[in-house]
Design a protein around this motif. Sequence first.
Motif, PDB file in Angstrom:
ATOM      1  N   PHE A  37      53.700  19.943  15.775  1.00 29.06           N
ATOM      2  CA  PHE A  37      53.045  18.655  15.534  1.00 29.06           C
ATOM      3  C   PHE A  37      51.738  18.550  16.316  1.00 29.06           C
ATOM      4  O   PHE A  37      50.723  18.097  15.797  1.00 29.06           O
ATOM      5  CB  PHE A  37      53.971  17.489  15.905  1.00 29.06           C
ATOM      6  CG  PHE A  37      53.316  16.157  15.731  1.00 29.06           C
ATOM      7  CD1 PHE A  37      53.086  15.644  14.463  1.00 29.06           C
ATOM      8  CD2 PHE A  37      52.899  15.423  16.827  1.00 29.06           C
ATOM      9  CE1 PHE A  37      52.458  14.421  14.289  1.00 29.06           C
ATOM     10  CE2 PHE A  37      52.280  14.200  16.673  1.00 29.06           C
ATOM     11  CZ  PHE A  37      52.052  13.692  15.394  1.00 29.06           C
ATOM     12  N   VAL A  38      51.749  18.995  17.581  1.00 30.88           N
ATOM     13  CA  VAL A  38      50.536  18.967  18.404  1.00 30.88           C
ATOM     14  C   VAL A  38      49.478  19.890  17.809  1.00 30.88           C
ATOM     15  O   VAL A  38      48.297  19.538  17.759  1.00 30.88           O
ATOM     16  CB  VAL A  38      50.853  19.327  19.873  1.00 30.88           C
ATOM     17  CG1 VAL A  38      49.583  19.499  20.684  1.00 30.88           C
ATOM     18  CG2 VAL A  38      51.744  18.267  20.496  1.00 30.88           C
ATOM     19  N   ASN A  39      49.882  21.076  17.338  1.00 26.14           N
ATOM     20  CA  ASN A  39      48.931  21.986  16.684  1.00 26.14           C
ATOM     21  C   ASN A  39      48.295  21.309  15.474  1.00 26.14           C
ATOM     22  O   ASN A  39      47.077  21.370  15.278  1.00 26.14           O
ATOM     23  CB  ASN A  39      49.612  23.278  16.248  1.00 26.14           C
ATOM     24  CG  ASN A  39      49.981  24.166  17.413  1.00 26.14           C
ATOM     25  OD1 ASN A  39      49.464  24.009  18.514  1.00 26.14           O
ATOM     26  ND2 ASN A  39      50.887  25.085  17.184  1.00 26.14           N
ATOM     27  N   LYS A  44      43.564  18.618  13.238  1.00 21.00           N
ATOM     28  CA  LYS A  44      42.971  17.487  12.504  1.00 21.00           C
ATOM     29  C   LYS A  44      41.855  16.829  13.308  1.00 21.00           C
ATOM     30  O   LYS A  44      40.862  16.383  12.758  1.00 21.00           O
ATOM     31  CB  LYS A  44      44.031  16.431  12.145  1.00 21.00           C
ATOM     32  CG  LYS A  44      45.020  16.879  11.113  1.00 21.00           C
ATOM     33  CD  LYS A  44      44.363  17.008   9.763  1.00 21.00           C
ATOM     34  CE  LYS A  44      45.360  17.455   8.721  1.00 21.00           C
ATOM     35  NZ  LYS A  44      44.728  17.869   7.490  1.00 21.00           N
ATOM     36  N   MET A  45      42.037  16.746  14.646  1.00 18.53           N
ATOM     37  CA  MET A  45      41.036  16.116  15.512  1.00 18.53           C
ATOM     38  C   MET A  45      39.871  17.068  15.817  1.00 18.53           C
ATOM     39  O   MET A  45      38.824  16.632  16.287  1.00 18.53           O
ATOM     40  CB  MET A  45      41.674  15.656  16.824  1.00 18.53           C
ATOM     41  CG  MET A  45      42.668  14.545  16.627  1.00 18.53           C
ATOM     42  SD  MET A  45      43.350  13.794  18.136  1.00 18.53           S
ATOM     43  CE  MET A  45      43.451  15.085  19.311  1.00 18.53           C
ATOM     44  N   GLY A  46      40.072  18.354  15.585  1.00 17.19           N
ATOM     45  CA  GLY A  46      39.012  19.323  15.845  1.00 17.19           C
ATOM     46  C   GLY A  46      38.970  19.804  17.293  1.00 17.19           C
ATOM     47  O   GLY A  46      37.936  20.253  17.769  1.00 17.19           O
ATOM     48  N   PHE A  47      40.073  19.702  18.021  1.00 16.08           N
ATOM     49  CA  PHE A  47      40.152  20.140  19.412  1.00 16.08           C
ATOM     50  C   PHE A  47      41.212  21.213  19.553  1.00 16.08           C
ATOM     51  O   PHE A  47      42.117  21.308  18.745  1.00 16.08           O
ATOM     52  CB  PHE A  47      40.588  18.985  20.331  1.00 16.08           C
ATOM     53  CG  PHE A  47      39.667  17.813  20.360  1.00 16.08           C
ATOM     54  CD1 PHE A  47      38.365  17.942  20.790  1.00 16.08           C
ATOM     55  CD2 PHE A  47      40.123  16.560  19.978  1.00 16.08           C
ATOM     56  CE1 PHE A  47      37.524  16.836  20.836  1.00 16.08           C
ATOM     57  CE2 PHE A  47      39.295  15.457  20.020  1.00 16.08           C
ATOM     58  CZ  PHE A  47      37.988  15.604  20.447  1.00 16.08           C
ATOM     59  N   THR A  48      41.128  21.978  20.656  1.00 15.60           N
ATOM     60  CA  THR A  48      42.244  22.848  21.019  1.00 15.60           C
ATOM     61  C   THR A  48      43.041  22.214  22.151  1.00 15.60           C
ATOM     62  O   THR A  48      44.183  22.573  22.383  1.00 15.60           O
ATOM     63  CB  THR A  48      41.764  24.251  21.457  1.00 15.60           C
ATOM     64  OG1 THR A  48      40.801  24.107  22.496  1.00 15.60           O
ATOM     65  CG2 THR A  48      41.180  25.016  20.289  1.00 15.60           C
ATOM     66  N   VAL A  49      42.424  21.262  22.853  1.00 16.00           N
ATOM     67  CA  VAL A  49      43.114  20.536  23.915  1.00 16.00           C
ATOM     68  C   VAL A  49      42.445  19.178  24.080  1.00 16.00           C
ATOM     69  O   VAL A  49      41.244  19.046  23.891  1.00 16.00           O
ATOM     70  CB  VAL A  49      43.099  21.320  25.254  1.00 16.00           C
ATOM     71  CG1 VAL A  49      41.692  21.524  25.761  1.00 16.00           C
ATOM     72  CG2 VAL A  49      43.948  20.649  26.303  1.00 16.00           C
ATOM     73  N   LEU A  70      44.470  27.585  22.242  1.00 17.78           N
ATOM     74  CA  LEU A  70      43.700  27.193  23.421  1.00 17.78           C
ATOM     75  C   LEU A  70      43.267  28.381  24.273  1.00 17.78           C
ATOM     76  O   LEU A  70      44.100  29.152  24.734  1.00 17.78           O
ATOM     77  CB  LEU A  70      44.545  26.253  24.288  1.00 17.78           C
ATOM     78  CG  LEU A  70      43.954  25.880  25.646  1.00 17.78           C
ATOM     79  CD1 LEU A  70      42.811  24.907  25.455  1.00 17.78           C
ATOM     80  CD2 LEU A  70      45.017  25.286  26.533  1.00 17.78           C
ATOM     81  N   PRO A  71      41.932  28.521  24.514  1.00 16.44           N
ATOM     82  CA  PRO A  71      41.476  29.501  25.510  1.00 16.44           C
ATOM     83  C   PRO A  71      41.836  28.978  26.910  1.00 16.44           C
ATOM     84  O   PRO A  71      41.719  27.773  27.159  1.00 16.44           O
ATOM     85  CB  PRO A  71      39.954  29.537  25.329  1.00 16.44           C
ATOM     86  CG  PRO A  71      39.677  28.830  24.046  1.00 16.44           C
ATOM     87  CD  PRO A  71      40.828  27.918  23.784  1.00 16.44           C
ATOM     88  N   PRO A  72      42.284  29.831  27.836  1.00 13.07           N
ATOM     89  CA  PRO A  72      42.752  29.380  29.149  1.00 13.07           C
ATOM     90  C   PRO A  72      41.738  28.533  29.927  1.00 13.07           C
ATOM     91  O   PRO A  72      42.114  27.603  30.619  1.00 13.07           O
ATOM     92  CB  PRO A  72      43.053  30.677  29.897  1.00 13.07           C
ATOM     93  CG  PRO A  72      43.211  31.714  28.855  1.00 13.07           C
ATOM     94  CD  PRO A  72      42.407  31.271  27.666  1.00 13.07           C
ATOM     95  N   GLU A  73      40.452  28.845  29.810  1.00 12.07           N
ATOM     96  CA  GLU A  73      39.435  28.094  30.561  1.00 12.07           C
ATOM     97  C   GLU A  73      39.348  26.637  30.104  1.00 12.07           C
ATOM     98  O   GLU A  73      38.995  25.764  30.889  1.00 12.07           O
ATOM     99  CB  GLU A  73      38.053  28.750  30.420  1.00 12.07           C
ATOM    100  CG  GLU A  73      37.866  29.954  31.300  1.00 12.07           C
ATOM    101  CD  GLU A  73      38.016  29.625  32.783  1.00 12.07           C
ATOM    102  OE1 GLU A  73      37.337  28.711  33.289  1.00 12.07           O
ATOM    103  OE2 GLU A  73      38.821  30.287  33.446  1.00 12.07           O
ATOM    104  N   ASP A  74      39.647  26.368  28.846  1.00 13.08           N
ATOM    105  CA  ASP A  74      39.522  25.002  28.333  1.00 13.08           C
ATOM    106  C   ASP A  74      40.463  24.041  29.039  1.00 13.08           C
ATOM    107  O   ASP A  74      40.095  22.902  29.320  1.00 13.08           O
ATOM    108  CB  ASP A  74      39.773  24.949  26.822  1.00 13.08           C
ATOM    109  CG  ASP A  74      38.595  25.469  26.012  1.00 13.08           C
ATOM    110  OD1 ASP A  74      37.609  25.931  26.634  1.00 13.08           O
ATOM    111  OD2 ASP A  74      38.656  25.417  24.777  1.00 13.08           O
TER     112      ASP A  74
END
Length: 143
Positions: A37-39, A44-49, A70-74
Amino acid sequence: MNLKIDVNLYKVITRIKTKSDPAIKKRVYEYMLKGRFVNWLTDKMGFTVTGTTLPLPFCVVIFYLINDKLPPEDLKLVRVHESCHAIQAQTDGIFKWWLKYIWQDIYQFCKYRSFSKAYRNNFYEAHAYFVQDSIQAGLRPMP
């Protein structure tokens, strides 16, 4: 659309147990929310986090919605961004911070007639993004 919702909360919600910013005097509880669901929502929001900070009288609760891509730095940068909000609330006082934050959202929405522009131009968000962007550009060290 066939979207299967995760029902095992231990897979979906995880507490982050690393130290928070030492400038925050209150106890900080950070939680990561993951899963299908989070994915779907972050796609939909255009974010990875994305994160949300809830400054409360005796503690600060921070929630992160984390996509599997998600890239770890984000996550580190978003943690800095959300820590800025906790420090802002600590500096202004919780009640004053909530009032000013909501007032900024209302004022900026009336000015721009756009939720995304209102969010980005909210004084508190602009400051947190400035700190986040300075770190990303190498102008500040990662705390």
